[in-house]
Design a protein around this motif. Structure first.
Motif, PDB file in Angstrom:
ATOM      1  N   VAL A  31       0.846  -1.197   0.000  1.00 45.64           N
ATOM      2  CA  VAL A  31       0.000   0.000   0.000  1.00 45.64           C
ATOM      3  C   VAL A  31       0.883   1.250   0.000  1.00 45.64           C
ATOM      4  O   VAL A  31       1.846   1.335   0.762  1.00 45.64           O
ATOM      5  CB  VAL A  31      -0.937   0.004   1.232  1.00 45.64           C
ATOM      6  N   ASP A  32       0.546   2.214  -0.869  1.00 44.01           N
ATOM      7  CA  ASP A  32       1.270   3.490  -0.899  1.00 44.01           C
ATOM      8  C   ASP A  32       1.097   4.200   0.444  1.00 44.01           C
ATOM      9  O   ASP A  32       0.015   4.177   1.049  1.00 44.01           O
ATOM     10  CB  ASP A  32       0.731   4.383  -2.012  1.00 44.01           C
ATOM     11  N   PHE A  33       2.166   4.857   0.901  1.00 42.65           N
ATOM     12  CA  PHE A  33       2.156   5.549   2.187  1.00 42.65           C
ATOM     13  C   PHE A  33       2.938   6.847   2.047  1.00 42.65           C
ATOM     14  O   PHE A  33       3.994   6.883   1.427  1.00 42.65           O
ATOM     15  CB  PHE A  33       2.807   4.671   3.261  1.00 42.65           C
ATOM     16  N   CYS A  34       2.399   7.921   2.633  1.00 46.38           N
ATOM     17  CA  CYS A  34       3.112   9.198   2.650  1.00 46.38           C
ATOM     18  C   CYS A  34       3.039   9.795   4.048  1.00 46.38           C
ATOM     19  O   CYS A  34       2.000   9.769   4.699  1.00 46.38           O
ATOM     20  CB  CYS A  34       2.514  10.174   1.642  1.00 46.38           C
ATOM     21  N   TYR A  35       4.164  10.332   4.476  1.00 48.21           N
ATOM     22  CA  TYR A  35       4.286  11.024   5.761  1.00 48.21           C
ATOM     23  C   TYR A  35       4.826  12.416   5.491  1.00 48.21           C
ATOM     24  O   TYR A  35       5.798  12.578   4.748  1.00 48.21           O
ATOM     25  CB  TYR A  35       5.261  10.265   6.669  1.00 48.21           C
ATOM     26  N   VAL A  36       4.191  13.426   6.077  1.00 47.15           N
ATOM     27  CA  VAL A  36       4.684  14.791   5.981  1.00 47.15           C
ATOM     28  C   VAL A  36       4.839  15.321   7.398  1.00 47.15           C
ATOM     29  O   VAL A  36       3.896  15.291   8.193  1.00 47.15           O
ATOM     30  CB  VAL A  36       3.716  15.704   5.182  1.00 47.15           C
ATOM     31  N   GLY A  37       6.046  15.770   7.725  1.00 41.40           N
ATOM     32  CA  GLY A  37       6.319  16.355   9.033  1.00 41.40           C
ATOM     33  C   GLY A  37       6.339  17.863   8.918  1.00 41.40           C
ATOM     34  O   GLY A  37       6.895  18.413   7.965  1.00 41.40           O
ATOM     35  N   LEU A  38       5.707  18.533   9.866  1.00 41.79           N
ATOM     36  CA  LEU A  38       5.649  19.989   9.874  1.00 41.79           C
ATOM     37  C   LEU A  38       6.045  20.519  11.237  1.00 41.79           C
ATOM     38  O   LEU A  38       5.909  19.824  12.245  1.00 41.79           O
ATOM     39  CB  LEU A  38       4.221  20.475   9.562  1.00 41.79           C
ATOM     40  N   GLU A  39       6.519  21.754  11.275  1.00 36.23           N
ATOM     41  CA  GLU A  39       6.826  22.425  12.535  1.00 36.23           C
ATOM     42  C   GLU A  39       6.211  23.807  12.490  1.00 36.23           C
ATOM     43  O   GLU A  39       6.306  24.515  11.482  1.00 36.23           O
ATOM     44  CB  GLU A  39       8.335  22.530  12.746  1.00 36.23           C
ATOM     45  N   SER A  40       5.578  24.204  13.589  1.00 41.89           N
ATOM     46  CA  SER A  40       4.940  25.520  13.632  1.00 41.89           C
ATOM     47  C   SER A  40       5.921  26.566  14.151  1.00 41.89           C
ATOM     48  O   SER A  40       7.011  26.229  14.624  1.00 41.89           O
ATOM     49  CB  SER A  40       3.704  25.485  14.531  1.00 41.89           C
ATOM     50  N   ARG A  41       5.507  27.803  14.075  1.00 42.68           N
ATOM     51  CA  ARG A  41       6.360  28.906  14.549  1.00 42.68           C
ATOM     52  C   ARG A  41       6.714  28.769  16.022  1.00 42.68           C
ATOM     53  O   ARG A  41       7.779  29.185  16.449  1.00 42.68           O
ATOM     54  CB  ARG A  41       5.647  30.239  14.340  1.00 42.68           C
ATOM     55  N   ASN A  42       5.769  28.202  16.806  1.00 39.73           N
ATOM     56  CA  ASN A  42       6.033  28.078  18.242  1.00 39.73           C
ATOM     57  C   ASN A  42       6.757  26.780  18.605  1.00 39.73           C
ATOM     58  O   ASN A  42       6.923  26.462  19.773  1.00 39.73           O
ATOM     59  CB  ASN A  42       4.734  28.202  19.048  1.00 39.73           C
ATOM     60  N   GLY A  43       7.168  26.005  17.587  1.00 37.55           N
ATOM     61  CA  GLY A  43       7.940  24.795  17.817  1.00 37.55           C
ATOM     62  C   GLY A  43       7.131  23.513  17.922  1.00 37.55           C
ATOM     63  O   GLY A  43       7.698  22.443  18.112  1.00 37.55           O
TER      64      GLY A  43
END
Length: 87
Positions: A31-43
């Motif tokens: 199965v295709d899988f995607c992960y996206v990691g993000l960080e906000s301005r406050n950490g």
């Protein structure tokens, strides 16, 4: 993809992409899988995961957004460098 747009567009959160899984990433069951990691301005860290067709769409959207951000940063850096030359 709505979550990705909301996190990056929110003035309060102001999250930016820090990691995208490789294109055509698949789980052991195929199965295709995607992960996206993000960080906000406050950490604060966020992650978005998708499977199947949504994984392919998320990867494409996140890649476009990340490239757009890099272009803006590069363009602004060039503008600052030119301004320093003038001064």
């Amino acid at each position: 993809m709505d979550a990705l747009r909301k996190l990056t567009a929110s003035i309060d959160i102001g999250a930016y992409i820090v990691k995208i899984s490789p294109k055509d990433n698949k789980l052991s069951n195929g199965v295709d899988f995607c992960y996206v990691g993000l960080e906000s301005r406050n950490g604060t860290n966020y992650s978005i995961q998708a499977y199947g067709r949504e994984a392919r769409e998320l990867h494409q959207e996140a890649t476009v957004m990340a490239n757009r951000t890099r272009m803006l940063i590069s363009h602004n850096s060039e503008r600052v460098a030119k301004a320093k030359d003038i001064i």
